[in-house]
Design an enzyme around this catalytic site. Structure first.
Site, PDB file in Angstrom:
ATOM      1  N   HIS A 104      -7.104  -3.748  -8.358  1.00  0.00           N
ATOM      2  CA  HIS A 104      -7.711  -3.526  -7.044  1.00  0.00           C
ATOM      3  C   HIS A 104      -8.706  -2.381  -7.160  1.00  0.00           C
ATOM      4  CE1 HIS A 104      -3.936  -5.444  -5.254  1.00  0.00           C
ATOM      5  NE2 HIS A 104      -4.935  -6.188  -4.830  1.00  0.00           N
ATOM      6  N   LYS A 134     -12.505 -11.214  -5.757  1.00  0.00           N
ATOM      7  CA  LYS A 134     -12.734 -11.389  -4.321  1.00  0.00           C
ATOM      8  C   LYS A 134     -12.968 -10.032  -3.679  1.00  0.00           C
ATOM      9  CE  LYS A 134      -7.827 -11.311  -2.960  1.00  0.00           C
ATOM     10  NZ  LYS A 134      -6.685 -12.105  -2.451  1.00  0.00           N
TER      11      LYS A 134
END
Length: 239
Positions: A104, A134
């Site tokens: 992340h 994403k």
């Protein structure tokens, strides 16, 4: 007179699928543990890797408007019912399986568009070891949501060898890629966001964090943190 009983057969096919997947994932992790020292030494024999930065990349505003479009070899998909904008390389560089390893990147909410501008040249690079990633569409999440205050970028890592294993070269490229992402954000003085409680990171990572989603959950705990810090993939990224 004996009573004839119907021949009942329980269909275990669906159960067998689930059971067969779990040992495969576990054995992949065990193999990585067993090969840790070999991979560790091989990684250190590679020189620094320099990534060719993609040019003419879309802006954050652009990808928030796209529905589905191909760009620099990545299919960008933005569905109205999803809070994420997805990017997937049409011809993946890594042909192996996804075994749960992902990163992340957490950015201060108001700087997500600028952070994307800074990182997009690497994310769309033909040299990038990340085939799928994403980013949060900030227009679709509440201010205090988990992917609003942090974890706006997710990078999915796929193996490139048989039995869901990683080559030393791929591990080296991923290490170098994470270093480039971190240094670019730091050099641009981007404010970090709140990194997820589910993840772990070393002290020198200000934006990036790690989690294996097959062996952890989003809530996080001290036990989970310790387990993630012992993951062989994570150790090969930071040691």
């Amino acid at each position: 007179m004996p009573i004839k009983k119907p021949c009942l057969k329980l269909n275990l096919d669906s159960l067998n699928v689930v059971r067969s997947e779990i040992p495969q994932m576990l054995s992949a992790n065990e193999r990585l543990k067993n090969n840790f020292n070999i991979l560790y030494n091989q990684i250190r024999q590679y020189p620094a890797y320099y990534f060719k930065v993609a040019s003419n990349v879309p802006t954050y505003s652009d990808i928030c408007q796209f529905f589905s479009v191909m760009y620099q070899g990545f299919q960008i998909v933005n569905h109205s019912g999803d809070v994420f904008i997805h990017a997937c390389r049409e011809n993946p560089q890594s042909k192996g399986d996804f075994v749960g390893d992902k990163f992340h990147i957490s950015i201060a909410r108001e700087q997500v568009p600028l952070a994307f501008q800074i990182l997009s040249g690497l994310l769309f690079s033909e040299d990038s070891p990340i085939d799928k990633w994403k980013i949060t569409d900030m227009n679709r999440v509440s201010q205090q949501s988990r992917v609003g205050i942090g974890a706006q970028f997710t990078l999915y890592v796929k193996s490139d060898q048989e039995c869901s294993q990683y080559s030393a070269l791929l591990l080296h490229k991923i290490r170098q890629f994470i270093m480039c992402l971190e240094s670019n954000l730091l050099r641009s003085k981007i404010a970090p966001g709140e990194y997820p409680a589910s993840d772990v990171r070393p002290e020198d990572w200000k934006y990036v964090s790690y989690r294996n989603e097959l062996r952890s959950d989003r809530d996080g705990s001290e036990r989970q943190e310790q387990m993630l810090r012992e993951e062989p993939f994570y150790r090969l990224m930071i040691e």
